[in-house]
Design a protein around this motif. Structure first.
Motif, PDB file in Angstrom:
ATOM      1  N   ASN A 173      47.700  96.974 169.796  1.00  0.00           N
ATOM      2  CA  ASN A 173      46.313  96.779 169.484  1.00  0.00           C
ATOM      3  C   ASN A 173      45.709  97.914 169.351  1.00  0.00           C
ATOM      4  O   ASN A 173      44.650  98.370 168.513  1.00  0.00           O
ATOM      5  CB  ASN A 173      45.589  95.824 170.639  1.00  0.00           C
ATOM      6  CG  ASN A 173      45.939  94.307 170.240  1.00  0.00           C
ATOM      7  OD1 ASN A 173      46.558  94.029 169.239  1.00  0.00           O
ATOM      8  ND2 ASN A 173      46.077  93.658 171.644  1.00  0.00           N
ATOM      9  N   ARG A 174      45.849  99.076 170.457  1.00  0.00           N
ATOM     10  CA  ARG A 174      45.111 100.359 170.672  1.00  0.00           C
ATOM     11  C   ARG A 174      45.567 101.142 169.183  1.00  0.00           C
ATOM     12  O   ARG A 174      44.742 101.842 168.741  1.00  0.00           O
ATOM     13  CB  ARG A 174      45.281 101.070 171.854  1.00  0.00           C
ATOM     14  CG  ARG A 174      44.665 100.280 172.928  1.00  0.00           C
ATOM     15  CD  ARG A 174      44.843 101.126 174.135  1.00  0.00           C
ATOM     16  NE  ARG A 174      43.975 102.215 174.118  1.00  0.00           N
ATOM     17  CZ  ARG A 174      42.840 102.348 174.793  1.00  0.00           C
ATOM     18  NH1 ARG A 174      42.388 101.097 175.641  1.00  0.00           N
ATOM     19  NH2 ARG A 174      42.142 103.581 174.866  1.00  0.00           N
ATOM     20  N   GLU A 190      49.249  95.861 174.377  1.00  0.00           N
ATOM     21  CA  GLU A 190      48.115  96.794 174.371  1.00  0.00           C
ATOM     22  C   GLU A 190      48.166  98.045 173.453  1.00  0.00           C
ATOM     23  O   GLU A 190      47.139  98.412 172.912  1.00  0.00           O
ATOM     24  CB  GLU A 190      47.861  97.257 175.619  1.00  0.00           C
ATOM     25  CG  GLU A 190      46.669  98.156 176.021  1.00  0.00           C
ATOM     26  CD  GLU A 190      46.602  98.845 177.395  1.00  0.00           C
ATOM     27  OE1 GLU A 190      45.791  99.849 177.500  1.00  0.00           O
ATOM     28  OE2 GLU A 190      47.371  98.266 178.363  1.00  0.00           O
ATOM     29  N   ARG A 222      46.341  99.822 166.219  1.00  0.00           N
ATOM     30  CA  ARG A 222      45.749  99.310 165.215  1.00  0.00           C
ATOM     31  C   ARG A 222      44.171  99.752 165.230  1.00  0.00           C
ATOM     32  O   ARG A 222      43.642  99.734 164.324  1.00  0.00           O
ATOM     33  CB  ARG A 222      46.011  97.707 165.324  1.00  0.00           C
ATOM     34  CG  ARG A 222      45.401  97.290 163.868  1.00  0.00           C
ATOM     35  CD  ARG A 222      45.512  95.656 163.983  1.00  0.00           C
ATOM     36  NE  ARG A 222      44.633  94.870 165.119  1.00  0.00           N
ATOM     37  CZ  ARG A 222      45.177  94.484 166.351  1.00  0.00           C
ATOM     38  NH1 ARG A 222      46.598  94.325 166.307  1.00  0.00           N
ATOM     39  NH2 ARG A 222      44.472  94.040 167.269  1.00  0.00           N
ATOM     40  N   ASP A 223      43.529  99.949 166.345  1.00  0.00           N
ATOM     41  CA  ASP A 223      42.236 100.186 166.297  1.00  0.00           C
ATOM     42  C   ASP A 223      41.773 101.617 166.417  1.00  0.00           C
ATOM     43  O   ASP A 223      40.639 101.957 166.668  1.00  0.00           O
ATOM     44  CB  ASP A 223      41.790  99.446 167.717  1.00  0.00           C
ATOM     45  CG  ASP A 223      41.576  97.855 167.613  1.00  0.00           C
ATOM     46  OD1 ASP A 223      41.794  97.309 166.495  1.00  0.00           O
ATOM     47  OD2 ASP A 223      41.847  97.396 168.710  1.00  0.00           O
ATOM     48  N   GLY A 224      42.877 102.485 166.081  1.00  0.00           N
ATOM     49  CA  GLY A 224      42.412 103.932 165.897  1.00  0.00           C
ATOM     50  C   GLY A 224      42.709 104.693 167.157  1.00  0.00           C
ATOM     51  O   GLY A 224      42.196 105.768 167.404  1.00  0.00           O
ATOM     52  N   GLN A 264      53.058 101.443 162.327  1.00  0.00           N
ATOM     53  CA  GLN A 264      52.105 102.574 162.648  1.00  0.00           C
ATOM     54  C   GLN A 264      52.646 104.156 162.893  1.00  0.00           C
ATOM     55  O   GLN A 264      51.957 104.880 162.652  1.00  0.00           O
ATOM     56  CB  GLN A 264      51.325 102.372 164.029  1.00  0.00           C
ATOM     57  CG  GLN A 264      50.247 101.108 163.930  1.00  0.00           C
ATOM     58  CD  GLN A 264      48.970 101.145 163.017  1.00  0.00           C
ATOM     59  OE1 GLN A 264      48.756 102.225 162.728  1.00  0.00           O
ATOM     60  NE2 GLN A 264      49.091 100.092 162.096  1.00  0.00           N
TER      61      GLN A 264
END
Length: 697
Positions: free
Chosen positions: A432-433, A429, A435-437, A488
């Motif tokens: 994914n978060r 999770e 990566r999604d900003g 990241q």
């Protein structure tokens, strides 16, 4: 027989009138003496047109034919003759049997034209099929309707001769095909062949061909043949070819083996291991365990010794694991430096015992290219739960356990628990978060750093937090490791530099100049963007370089000290300070630290706690020795984790320059820093005295 009948007498009934065959008699002068009704119909003449007349006068076309020859022979020696004759006027074939009698001969004629022409067609077909069979390269047989071998080609004969030389009995014409094949194939394959041929024998069945591959043991290695059977059109015959496909099968087997095994070690690969795991999880099987082994620091081995040595070490590791597991267990290579062990009929206790045995086997160094290399492995253990039928889930659980083992310090064994699965889901999770900003949800808290002698506020350390919409405020431990894994971390640090320098510049404009300390990871050194990122942040914020401190852990410096030194030296020249964070927890040498442009040494709270314990036992001022060493090197010291009045007293006596900790101030949002600083000023500017006063309440 056909003369005048005396008056008062009745002519006897013709005894041959009901015979279906044509019958006639010829005397020795070749004149007809009797013709039955069937002969009259067959020959197209009435009896009165033939009786008493010369046979060759009635049927001149038979003169000089086989009929004349055979009849003369019968009249000469009295022996029975049987032959076939084609009668052109009727365009038909007849079967003739001639018997000598006292007055001449008796001939029986039977129309066999249909049978003869059918046989001729059959023979023509056979000749054609024979030509086809001979033209076929594979060993081929023609089967009659009853399943017997009617014809074979040269290749079949040659194969039979080869079989004879090895002591086997070849199948020959006239032998039943399936009975012969029973000598060459096992019962299971024989049953399949028999069923396929039966399907062809059914003329109403839509299937007209049948193909089947079967092995035949020839010497130590089996040969493989492809049987192809086809029904002959408008016939009950079947053509069966036997093509040697041994090389093709072996090539396919080799390709299948390569597709399911690792090229380097020869062990089963991921795809094959998943198949084996799936089989082990089938209903009715015992418990199955999966051990996930991740070699520790193997990239360093490859980088330092070369991939040819690394490859040989991987082969050695696979061999040693195979030696250590139980009979029936499977060892495979998942890829890179990761191996799997599938332990069948193995509960959790047995699996853990096996894992520790494998871990112990790494105590002996591995040898490759004349080099002795010590290796260790982090091992994750997962045992299939009752009713589990998902190989991928068991692999994921073992992987998760291995990740926990490596995170616990490497060279560890960790048994999977459901909590680890939740942790793995959380990491997914987070990835994914991020990566999604998710950077928009990041906030920064600041913990003051104060002078120990005067209590004056000198600066703050920026501490990253994630304001998660569902989980609330999260500390860096909850997400930074995932950010590092997913690449990241550098973008996050770049954002942190911009945010913190902007904030420090804003405070300075409000009359509160503070030195901003920001943590930097080793990844930033390897990416070689640190210098540029710092310069961009300082330029955009307008903060003076002297008010920025980059904090580095000992381990981050030790990973690549040369690259770190180059970049930090450039930043120091521009005025940026460098601090070594968590001193006392890493393994770097003083020589490495001295080579760096370090201005501050931050003593970790664990070292502070240990020093306090030693001091209480009368073992001497350990902390003072560390501070004295730092001062000798021209490095200021910061004591982290000052949580009690006793801690503050100890760092004062040791001569520490700066301190931070919960006694002095908790990390706080940017909006609270000015308020806290105002309270310190109002109390006389000594934050230490203010903190001690508050602790006594």
């Amino acid at each position: 027989m056909h003369g005048h009948v005396p008056a008062g007498h009745v002519a006897p009934a013709d005894p041959l009138s009901s015979v279906t065959d044509a019958v006639y008699r010829i005397d020795r002068r070749w004149r007809f003496t009797y013709v039955n009704a069937a002969a009259q119909r067959l020959l197209g003449r009435r009896a009165d047109e033939m009786i008493g007349r010369y046979a060759f006068e009635c049927f001149p076309e038979t003169l000089g034919t086989v009929i004349e020859d055979e009849y003369r022979a019968v009249l000469l020696d009295g022996r029975v003759r049987e032959f076939e004759y084609f009668y052109p006027p009727l365009d038909r074939w007849f079967e003739i049997r001639a018997f000598a009698d006292a007055g001449g001969l008796t001939a029986f004629l039977r129309d066999v034209d249909d049978q003869r022409r059918t046989e001729q067609r059959r023979l023509a077909e056979l000749r054609q099929l024979s030509a086809v069979l001979e033209a076929l390269p594979p060993a081929t047989v023609l089967l009659a309707g009853d399943g017997r071998i009617e014809m074979v080609n040269r290749a079949w004969t040659a194969n039979g001769e080869a079989l004879e030389r090895t002591g086997d009995r070849p199948a020959r014409v006239g032998e039943h095909y399936l009975e012969a094949m029973a000598r060459y194939v096992d019962a299971e394959h024989h049953a399949d062949i028999a069923a396929g041929l039966r399907s062809l024998a059914d003329s109403g069945a839509p299937q007209s061909t049948f193909t089947f591959d079967y092995p035949h043991q020839v010497g130590p290695e089996p040969a493989w043949f492809r049987l192809q059977a086809a029904r002959v059109d408008a016939s009950d015959r079947v053509i069966v070819t036997h093509t040697d496909i041994t090389e093709r099968v072996r090539d396919q087997q080799a390709l299948a083996w390569q597709a399911s095994h690792d090229d380097l070690t020869g062990l089963p690969n991921r795809a094959r291991l998943l198949e084996l795991i799936g089989e082990a999880l089938e209903p009715g099987r015992g418990p199955a365990a999966l051990l996930f082994l991740d070699l520790d620091g193997f990239k360093t081995v490859n980088d330092s010794l070369g991939h040819h040595v690394g490859d040989e070490l991987l082969r050695r590791v696979g061999g040693r694991l195979a030696e250590q597991v139980r009979p029936g267990d499977a060892v495979g290579r998942l890829g890179a430096d990761q191996f799997l062990v599938l332990a069948r009929d193995c509960d959790t206790a047995e699996a853990a015992s096996l894992a520790f045995r494998l871990q112990s086997s790494f105590s002996r160094p591995f040898h490759a290219e004349g080099i002795s290399v010590p290796l260790s492995a982090s091992i994750g253990v997962a045992v299939a739960q009752p009713g589990a039928d998902r190989a991928h889930q068991l692999l994921s659980d073992a992987d998760t356990a291995a990740f926990a083992a490596k995170g616990a310090g490497r060279d560890r064994v960790h048994v999977f628990s459901p909590g680890l699965r939740e942790a793995a889901r959380w990491r997914l999770e987070v990835a994914n978060r991020l990566r999604d900003g998710a950077v928009d949800e990041f906030v920064v808290h600041y913990q003051p750093v104060v002078r120990v002698d005067t209590g004056e506020v000198e600066g703050v350390e920026a501490l990253l937090r994630w304001q998660h919409p569902e989980r609330g405020l999260l500390a860096p431990d909850a997400f930074l490791s995932v950010a590092e894994e997913t690449g990241q971390l550098i973008p996050i640090t770049r954002w942190l530099l911009c945010e913190t320098t902007r904030q420090a510049a804003e405070w300075a404009a409000q009359g509160l100049p503070l030195r901003m300390s920001v943590n930097i990871s080793a990844r930033h050194f390897s990416a070689e963007t640190l210098v540029r990122d710092v310069r961009v942040a300082l330029h955009d914020s307008g903060l003076a370089p002297e008010n920025l401190v980059l904090e580095l852990t000992e381990t981050s410096v030790a990973e690549d000290p040369t690259r770190a030194e180059d970049q930090l030296s450039i930043l120091q020249t521009s005025g940026v300070s460098v601090a070594i964070d968590d001193f006392g927890t890493g393994w770097s040498s003083l020589a490495q630290l001295l080579a760096l442009p370090v201005g501050t040494l931050k003593i970790d709270r664990s070292l502070l706690t240990a020093a306090a314990r030693l001091a209480s036992n009368g073992t001497g001022p350990v902390l003072a020795a560390i501070v004295s060493l730092a001062r000798t090197l021209g490095i200021r010291s910061v004591a982290e984790g000052v949580e009690t009045a006793e801690h503050l007293q100890m760092v004062r006596e040791a001569g520490c320059d700066l301190a931070q900790g919960y006694l002095l101030a908790h990390p706080m949002p940017a909006s609270e820093v000015l308020h806290w600083a105002s309270r310190v000023r109002a109390a006389g500017g000594d934050s230490c005295a203010l903190a001690l006063q508050a602790s006594r309440r």
